[in-house]
Enzyme design. Sequence first.
Site, short mmCIF file in Angstrom:
data_model
loop_
_atom_site.label_atom_id
_atom_site.label_comp_id
_atom_site.label_asym_id
_atom_site.label_seq_id
_atom_site.Cartn_x
_atom_site.Cartn_y
_atom_site.Cartn_z
N CYS A 90 0.81 -1.23 0.00
CA CYS A 90 0.00 0.00 0.00
C CYS A 90 0.83 1.27 0.00
O CYS A 90 0.32 2.35 -0.30
CB CYS A 90 -0.93 0.01 1.21
SG CYS A 90 -1.96 -1.44 1.27
N HIS B 22 -3.51 6.96 2.66
CA HIS B 22 -3.90 5.65 2.14
C HIS B 22 -5.20 5.25 2.82
O HIS B 22 -5.38 5.41 4.02
CB HIS B 22 -2.79 4.63 2.44
CG HIS B 22 -3.22 3.22 2.21
ND1 HIS B 22 -3.85 2.83 1.06
CD2 HIS B 22 -3.14 2.12 2.99
CE1 HIS B 22 -4.14 1.55 1.13
NE2 HIS B 22 -3.71 1.08 2.30
N ASN C 236 -10.10 -0.66 0.43
CA ASN C 236 -8.64 -0.50 0.39
C ASN C 236 -8.14 -0.99 -0.96
O ASN C 236 -8.16 -2.19 -1.22
CB ASN C 236 -8.03 -1.30 1.55
CG ASN C 236 -6.51 -1.25 1.56
OD1 ASN C 236 -5.89 -0.75 0.63
ND2 ASN C 236 -5.93 -1.77 2.63
N1 ACO Z 1 -17.44 -9.45 9.97
C1 ACO Z 1 -17.85 -9.74 11.23
N2 ACO Z 1 -16.99 -10.01 12.22
C2 ACO Z 1 -15.67 -10.00 11.94
C3 ACO Z 1 -15.19 -9.73 10.65
C4 ACO Z 1 -16.12 -9.45 9.64
N3 ACO Z 1 -15.77 -9.16 8.37
N4 ACO Z 1 -13.84 -9.79 10.68
C5 ACO Z 1 -13.49 -10.10 11.92
N5 ACO Z 1 -14.59 -10.25 12.70
C6 ACO Z 1 -14.68 -10.57 14.11
C7 ACO Z 1 -13.45 -11.27 14.59
O1 ACO Z 1 -13.53 -12.65 14.32
C8 ACO Z 1 -13.52 -10.96 16.08
O2 ACO Z 1 -14.42 -11.85 16.69
P1 ACO Z 1 -14.06 -12.52 18.11
O3 ACO Z 1 -13.91 -11.35 19.05
O4 ACO Z 1 -15.23 -13.38 18.34
O5 ACO Z 1 -12.78 -13.25 17.87
C9 ACO Z 1 -14.13 -9.57 16.14
O6 ACO Z 1 -14.76 -9.37 14.86
C10 ACO Z 1 -13.11 -8.47 16.34
O7 ACO Z 1 -12.07 -8.67 15.44
P2 ACO Z 1 -10.82 -7.72 15.49
O8 ACO Z 1 -9.77 -8.24 14.55
O9 ACO Z 1 -10.42 -7.47 16.89
O10 ACO Z 1 -11.46 -6.39 14.90
P3 ACO Z 1 -10.80 -4.98 14.78
O11 ACO Z 1 -11.63 -3.99 15.47
O12 ACO Z 1 -9.33 -4.99 15.07
O13 ACO Z 1 -10.96 -4.69 13.22
C11 ACO Z 1 -9.70 -4.73 11.20
C12 ACO Z 1 -10.36 -5.54 12.28
C13 ACO Z 1 -10.75 -3.93 10.49
C14 ACO Z 1 -9.02 -5.66 10.21
C15 ACO Z 1 -8.66 -3.77 11.83
O14 ACO Z 1 -7.84 -4.46 12.74
C16 ACO Z 1 -7.79 -3.10 10.80
O15 ACO Z 1 -8.25 -2.33 9.99
N6 ACO Z 1 -6.48 -3.35 10.87
C17 ACO Z 1 -5.57 -2.80 9.88
C18 ACO Z 1 -5.61 -3.68 8.72
C19 ACO Z 1 -5.21 -3.02 7.46
O16 ACO Z 1 -5.32 -1.84 7.28
N7 ACO Z 1 -4.74 -3.84 6.55
C20 ACO Z 1 -4.39 -3.40 5.27
C21 ACO Z 1 -2.93 -3.31 5.16
S1 ACO Z 1 -2.56 -2.51 3.71
C22 ACO Z 1 -1.82 -3.53 2.56
O17 ACO Z 1 -0.61 -3.50 2.42
C23 ACO Z 1 -2.66 -4.44 1.69
#
Ligand code: ACO
Length: 339
Positions: A103, A243, A273
């Site tokens: 990214c 980004h 994204n």
């Molecule tokens: N729908 C419903 N529930 C979900 C989903 C979904 N799509 N995805 C995860 N959950 C659940 C999980 O299983 C978890 O359940 P549990 O508590 O029973 O285990 C709960 O939701 C919370 O999950 P978390 O991972 O703690 O959620 P968080 O608030 O951290 O959000 C997210 C997750 C959106 C991925 C966030 O951590 C994030 O944006 N991180 C940065 C990731 C990012 O930007 N990545 C791109 C990198 S760029 C590149 O180079 C491609």
Amino acid sequence: MYVPDKVVTNHDLAKIVDTSDEWIVERTGIRERRFSAPEQASSDLALIAAQRALDMAGIGPEDIDQIVVATTSPDRYLPSCACTVQAKLGATRAAAFDIYAACTGFIYGLSVARGAIGTGMADTVLVIGVEQLSRIMDFKDRNTCVLFGDGAGAAVLRPCTPGDGIRAVSIHSDGMIGDLLEIPSGGSARPASHETVDRREHYIRMKGKELFKVAVRGMDDSLRKALAEAGLTPADLELVIPHQANLRIIDAVRERTGLPPERVIVNIDRYGNTSSASIPITLDEVVRAGRLKPGDHVGFVAFGGGITWGASVATWTLPVPAGANGTGRAHVAAEVPRT
Ligand code: ACO
């Protein structure tokens, strides 16, 4: 910029994985994204964005000295996506190569263009960010498949006077934590086999929570470094184009820099994204909307797989483009100071 026509909403995804529109909007800010048609490769998306950028800059393919394509989802490993774009564009004089910084790729691309133009190696560099993340997402993994989309953005960079154009670029990496975001197989370490396919190891895997913290810290830090190099402060920025990975990440960075929301551009709700394409897509919409005028200071900031992060600060030199139509389908030209 170019984004494919096919709109995929959160409700569409909720039909294939255990998720909901509410969860995705609340945790990410994403409402919909675009997916490419089966016959489209990344180079096809890049080609349209590139042609639009050339039109806007008023130059032809034969004027390009270098084509730099930032992508994590090339058509294939060999040849590079940039060489495929070169062939499709007919840019016969250009040297073409890919940058592989996930990214942060577009900002890495700006740093390469700045170096090539600033040292006199090149006059005209076409920097493209393009992704077809829909091709490398696991539609059985709700942690990742709700986040990403497809698209392309391109910029033509040319020389300008010192003090204008791209004034600073600050890029960084930490390979020690590279496994926070990875595609485990398909490279030389673990070549593709029936077993790797069965284990779904050719798709993106992500440790989202850990990545979140690194993202906020890295984006804030690199933007400050780029601002310091340019002799500016956050208050000098008319606009920041971050980004588009997660609205909460963008908000956290905004709070740290003290910028008001109207100066930090967000379109993640419409595209998700799109990795290396997200900054040039957003820049294009901003330019097309007439929100950048000569003398404005604009910041770009990103993080991504690698782990990589970085920022750039530019003083805009170009007039609001003729034919600005507010459709969001436009193209970008920028300039680089030669010292
Ligand atoms: N729908 C419903 N529930 C979900 C989903 C979904 N799509 N995805 C995860 N959950 C659940 C999980 O299983 C978890 O359940 P549990 O508590 O029973 O285990 C709960 O939701 C919370 O999950 P978390 O991972 O703690 O959620 P968080 O608030 O951290 O959000 C997210 C997750 C959106 C991925 C966030 O951590 C994030 O944006 N991180 C940065 C990731 C990012 O930007 N990545 C791109 C990198 S760029 C590149 O180079 C491609």
